[in-house]
Enzyme design. Structure first.
Site, PDB file in Angstrom:
ATOM      1  CB  SER A   1      13.422   0.518   6.224  1.00 21.33           C
ATOM      2  OG  SER A   1      12.022   0.459   6.287  1.00 21.33           O
TER       3      SER A   1
ATOM      4  CD  GLU B   1       7.864  -0.885   9.597  1.00 17.31           C
ATOM      5  OE1 GLU B   1       7.267  -0.432   8.601  1.00 17.31           O
ATOM      6  OE2 GLU B   1       7.279  -1.369  10.578  1.00 17.31           O
TER       7      GLU B   1
ATOM      8  CE1 TYR C   1      13.284  -5.068   7.306  1.00 13.14           C
ATOM      9  CE2 TYR C   1      12.006  -3.116   7.822  1.00 13.14           C
ATOM     10  CZ  TYR C   1      12.829  -3.815   6.965  1.00 13.14           C
ATOM     11  OH  TYR C   1      13.209  -3.238   5.763  1.00 13.14           O
TER      12      TYR C   1
HETATM   13  P1  NAP Z   1      13.425  -8.711  -0.806  1.00 10.34           P
HETATM   14  O1  NAP Z   1      12.738  -8.793  -2.133  1.00 10.34           O
HETATM   15  O2  NAP Z   1      12.833  -9.398   0.363  1.00 10.34           O
HETATM   16  O3  NAP Z   1      14.914  -9.261  -1.040  1.00 10.34           O
HETATM   17  C1  NAP Z   1      15.744  -9.579   0.043  1.00 10.34           C
HETATM   18  C2  NAP Z   1      17.045 -10.139  -0.506  1.00 10.34           C
HETATM   19  O4  NAP Z   1      17.900 -10.490   0.594  1.00 10.34           O
HETATM   20  C3  NAP Z   1      16.861 -11.421  -1.336  1.00 10.34           C
HETATM   21  O5  NAP Z   1      17.791 -11.402  -2.390  1.00 10.34           O
HETATM   22  C4  NAP Z   1      17.231 -12.511  -0.332  1.00 10.34           C
HETATM   23  O6  NAP Z   1      17.690 -13.705  -0.920  1.00 10.34           O
HETATM   24  C5  NAP Z   1      18.373 -11.802   0.380  1.00 10.34           C
HETATM   25  N1  NAP Z   1      18.715 -12.429   1.663  1.00 10.34           N
HETATM   26  C6  NAP Z   1      17.908 -12.598   2.738  1.00 10.34           C
HETATM   27  N2  NAP Z   1      18.576 -13.208   3.726  1.00 10.34           N
HETATM   28  C7  NAP Z   1      19.830 -13.434   3.265  1.00 10.34           C
HETATM   29  C8  NAP Z   1      20.987 -14.031   3.807  1.00 10.34           C
HETATM   30  N3  NAP Z   1      21.003 -14.526   5.062  1.00 10.34           N
HETATM   31  N4  NAP Z   1      22.129 -14.076   3.065  1.00 10.34           N
HETATM   32  C9  NAP Z   1      22.137 -13.578   1.796  1.00 10.34           C
HETATM   33  N5  NAP Z   1      21.068 -12.994   1.223  1.00 10.34           N
HETATM   34  C10 NAP Z   1      19.927 -12.925   1.951  1.00 10.34           C
HETATM   35  O7  NAP Z   1      13.652  -7.191  -0.391  1.00 10.34           O
HETATM   36  P2  NAP Z   1      13.525  -5.860  -1.289  1.00 10.34           P
HETATM   37  O8  NAP Z   1      12.120  -5.409  -1.285  1.00 10.34           O
HETATM   38  O9  NAP Z   1      14.256  -6.069  -2.551  1.00 10.34           O
HETATM   39  O10 NAP Z   1      14.319  -4.825  -0.370  1.00 10.34           O
HETATM   40  C11 NAP Z   1      15.738  -4.696  -0.468  1.00 10.34           C
HETATM   41  C12 NAP Z   1      16.267  -4.092   0.822  1.00 10.34           C
HETATM   42  O11 NAP Z   1      15.687  -2.811   1.037  1.00 10.34           O
HETATM   43  C13 NAP Z   1      15.975  -4.889   2.081  1.00 10.34           C
HETATM   44  O12 NAP Z   1      17.057  -4.711   2.954  1.00 10.34           O
HETATM   45  C14 NAP Z   1      14.740  -4.222   2.654  1.00 10.34           C
HETATM   46  O13 NAP Z   1      14.676  -4.435   4.042  1.00 10.34           O
HETATM   47  C15 NAP Z   1      15.017  -2.792   2.301  1.00 10.34           C
HETATM   48  N6  NAP Z   1      13.856  -1.935   2.101  1.00 10.34           N
HETATM   49  C16 NAP Z   1      12.863  -2.317   1.242  1.00 10.34           C
HETATM   50  C17 NAP Z   1      11.803  -1.468   1.008  1.00 10.34           C
HETATM   51  C18 NAP Z   1      10.699  -1.842   0.058  1.00 10.34           C
HETATM   52  O14 NAP Z   1       9.638  -1.200   0.115  1.00 10.34           O
HETATM   53  N7  NAP Z   1      10.904  -2.811  -0.825  1.00 10.34           N
HETATM   54  C19 NAP Z   1      11.743  -0.207   1.656  1.00 10.34           C
HETATM   55  C20 NAP Z   1      12.779   0.152   2.501  1.00 10.34           C
HETATM   56  C21 NAP Z   1      13.843  -0.711   2.714  1.00 10.34           C
HETATM   57  P3  NAP Z   1      16.642 -14.864  -1.387  1.00 10.34           P
HETATM   58  O15 NAP Z   1      16.138 -14.430  -2.733  1.00 10.34           O
HETATM   59  O16 NAP Z   1      17.501 -16.074  -1.425  1.00 10.34           O
HETATM   60  O17 NAP Z   1      15.545 -14.910  -0.363  1.00 10.34           O
HETATM   61  N1  GDD Z   2       2.085  -8.080   4.429  1.00 11.73           N
HETATM   62  C1  GDD Z   2       0.794  -7.833   4.732  1.00 11.73           C
HETATM   63  N2  GDD Z   2      -0.127  -8.829   4.594  1.00 11.73           N
HETATM   64  N3  GDD Z   2       0.453  -6.601   5.186  1.00 11.73           N
HETATM   65  C2  GDD Z   2      -0.851  -6.371   5.458  1.00 11.73           C
HETATM   66  C3  GDD Z   2      -1.836  -7.345   5.317  1.00 11.73           C
HETATM   67  C4  GDD Z   2      -1.449  -8.651   4.871  1.00 11.73           C
HETATM   68  O1  GDD Z   2      -2.251  -9.564   4.736  1.00 11.73           O
HETATM   69  N4  GDD Z   2      -3.027  -6.803   5.655  1.00 11.73           N
HETATM   70  C5  GDD Z   2      -2.798  -5.540   5.996  1.00 11.73           C
HETATM   71  N5  GDD Z   2      -1.480  -5.266   5.898  1.00 11.73           N
HETATM   72  C6  GDD Z   2      -0.838  -3.985   6.231  1.00 11.73           C
HETATM   73  C7  GDD Z   2       0.319  -4.128   7.219  1.00 11.73           C
HETATM   74  O2  GDD Z   2      -0.165  -4.271   8.546  1.00 11.73           O
HETATM   75  C8  GDD Z   2       1.060  -2.833   6.970  1.00 11.73           C
HETATM   76  O3  GDD Z   2       0.504  -1.800   7.739  1.00 11.73           O
HETATM   77  C9  GDD Z   2       0.806  -2.537   5.487  1.00 11.73           C
HETATM   78  O4  GDD Z   2      -0.255  -3.431   5.079  1.00 11.73           O
HETATM   79  C10 GDD Z   2       2.010  -2.781   4.591  1.00 11.73           C
HETATM   80  O5  GDD Z   2       2.541  -4.053   4.879  1.00 11.73           O
HETATM   81  P1  GDD Z   2       3.698  -4.706   3.969  1.00 11.73           P
HETATM   82  O6  GDD Z   2       3.297  -4.696   2.554  1.00 11.73           O
HETATM   83  O7  GDD Z   2       4.059  -6.006   4.594  1.00 11.73           O
HETATM   84  O8  GDD Z   2       4.893  -3.647   4.070  1.00 11.73           O
HETATM   85  P2  GDD Z   2       5.538  -2.916   5.350  1.00 11.73           P
HETATM   86  O9  GDD Z   2       5.187  -1.473   5.238  1.00 11.73           O
HETATM   87  O10 GDD Z   2       5.251  -3.596   6.609  1.00 11.73           O
HETATM   88  O11 GDD Z   2       7.099  -3.130   5.060  1.00 11.73           O
HETATM   89  C11 GDD Z   2       7.642  -2.904   3.771  1.00 11.73           C
HETATM   90  O12 GDD Z   2       8.039  -1.561   3.652  1.00 11.73           O
HETATM   91  C12 GDD Z   2       9.096  -1.170   4.524  1.00 11.73           C
HETATM   92  C13 GDD Z   2       9.378   0.313   4.252  1.00 11.73           C
HETATM   93  O13 GDD Z   2       8.479   1.108   4.963  1.00 11.73           O
HETATM   94  C14 GDD Z   2       8.799  -3.871   3.583  1.00 11.73           C
HETATM   95  O14 GDD Z   2       9.233  -3.804   2.252  1.00 11.73           O
HETATM   96  C15 GDD Z   2       9.983  -3.507   4.470  1.00 11.73           C
HETATM   97  O15 GDD Z   2      11.111  -4.319   4.122  1.00 11.73           O
HETATM   98  C16 GDD Z   2      10.315  -2.023   4.216  1.00 11.73           C
HETATM   99  O16 GDD Z   2      11.399  -1.637   5.029  1.00 11.73           O
END
Ligand code: NAP
Ligand code: GDD
Length: 360
Positions: free
Chosen positions: A135, A137, A158
């Protein structure tokens, strides 16, 4: 099972990315196996449209197995049974704010799960390629733009957990010759985004306010800037990483960043509302340490994988607002739908030989 079909195993298949990846791989002719955790309510909502019931006599290429990445338990057994060509490890406790409340749990599930799977691969002796969902992050406080050579400065439990997983993936690649890649993905969103991430929280609120179901939207820091892309394009990048001659690590993002405030402008402005009338600040949504500015320098992915994102910020917001309005039964302005039908052709995924020209 057809011996010609490639086999993929996806953890986190019920999540945003897992569901898009499953669709993508099925369209490419894979047999897709997913690990799901047992829950008291259905957690396969995002997969319903691609699930086929063998009892109906349907041809089935999507298979689900119960498992939990928090324990080694049956992971090795599933890997031994499935004999995957490719493993995509997407499962995680993926919410940054929540990781401050559940730091050790996040360390276990988001960090240690990676070594559990790598060990299972090693012991099962399965020749498989491995994708780790790393990520942006992890860059944390590092100044933008960030690329594969930017030193990591994690700002949350995280991010620290993801950093462990990143390094152990590299270590198993070097120590045991496993084909293992880190995709360092910047934020990517969609109508399937979890409801508590900021983009979806905002687009749902727009729909809720228009439907008269919600009066206010409570948010935290509006100044944070993120490089937001469109999730279906990002799962293609995951797949591309596992199709190269050599395993490597890649940054994936759009190269354009916007603040939460700008997201509000775009989402509320699209339906003719002023967000200042609805948004309230709640300190609970602030993080003890914030990541201020993430901006991808994804030139390596462009040059080596030929991966180029096509949908921009404005389009992404429209797609999400349209979808959330339709979910609550409202007619949407429809620009997002139009963009999807014109620019994002899902069927191109069935054609493995997409040229660079076609992508741009
Ligand atoms: P998400 O929607 O939160 O999905 C997370 C998945 O992990 C869900 O299928 C969840 O199952 C499963 N899971 C959580 N805990 C588990 C456990 N103990 N055993 C088995 N399965 C478990 O995340 P996403 O946005 O698709 O992201 C996918 C991956 O990419 C994550 O690793 C995230 O950290 C990473 N990532 C995401 C982003 C982004 O912007 N989306 C960016 C960079 C990296 P349930 O449905 O049962 O909860
Ligand atoms: N969730 C959330 N809720 N974020 C908020 C809010 C709120 O009410 N208000 C402001 N924010 C700001 C957070 O402080 C952060 O700076 C930004 O919005 C984005 O927050 P999220 O959407 O929760 O995403 P993230 O950037 O912290 O994390 C996501 O992206 C990562 C990749 O950079 C997640 O998908 C992570 O799993 C992923 O790794």
């Amino acid at each position: 099972m057809d011996a010609q079909r490639k086999v993929a195993l996806v953890t986190g298949i019920t999540g945003q990315d897992g569901s898009y990846l499953a669709e993508f791989l099925l369209a490419k002719g894979y047999d897709v196996h997913g690990i799901i955790r047992r829950a008291s309510t259905f957690n396969t909502r995002r997969l319903d449209h691609i699930y086929r019931d063998p009892h109906n006599g349907d041809e089935v290429h999507l298979f689900l197995h119960y498992g939990d990445i928090g324990s080694s338990g049956n992971l090795a057994e599933i890997i031994r049974q499935v004999q995957p060509d490719e493993i995509y490890h997407l499962a995680a406790q993926s919410h940054v704010r929540v990781s401050f409340d559940l730091p050790d749990y996040t360390g276990d599930v988001t960090g240690l799960s990676t070594v559990r799977i790598l060990e299972a691969i090693r012991h099962a002796g399965v020749k498989t390629r491995f994708y780790q969902a790393s990520s942006s992050e992890m860059f944390g406080a590092a100044p933008p733009p960030q690329n594969e050579r930017t030193p990591f400065q994690p700002q949350s439990p995280y991010a620290a957990a993801k950093l462990y997983a990143y390094w152990v993936t590299r270590n198993y690649r070097e120590a045991y010759g496993i084909y293992a890649c880190n995709g360092i993905l910047f934020n990517h969103e969609s109508p399937r985004r979890g409801e508590t991430f900021v983009t979806r929280k905002i687009t749902r609120a727009v729909a809720g306010i228009l439907a008269g179901r919600q009066k206010h939207l409570y948010l935290g820091n509006l100044n944070a800037r993120r490089d937001w892309g469109y999730a279906p394009e990002y799962v293609e990048a995951m797949w591309l990483m596992l199709q190269q001659d050599q395993p490597d690590d890649y940054v994936i993002g759009t190269g354009e960043a916007h603040s939460v405030r700008e997201f509000l402008d775009e989402a509320f402005g699209y339906v003719g509302l002023d967000w200042n009338d609805y948004v309230r600040i709640d300190q609970r949504y602030y993080r003890p340490t914030e990541v201020d500015y993430l901006l991808a320098d994804a030139r390596k992915a462009r040059n080596q994988l030929g991966w180029i994102p096509r949908l921009g910020f404005r389009e992404l917001v429209r797609i999400m607002v349209d979808a959330d309005m339709e979910l609550v039964g409202l007619d949407s302005p429809g620009e997002g739908r139009q963009i999807l039908s014109k620019q994002f052709d899902w069927h191109r995924w069935q054609d493995q030989s997409i040229s660079m020209e076609q992508r741009t």
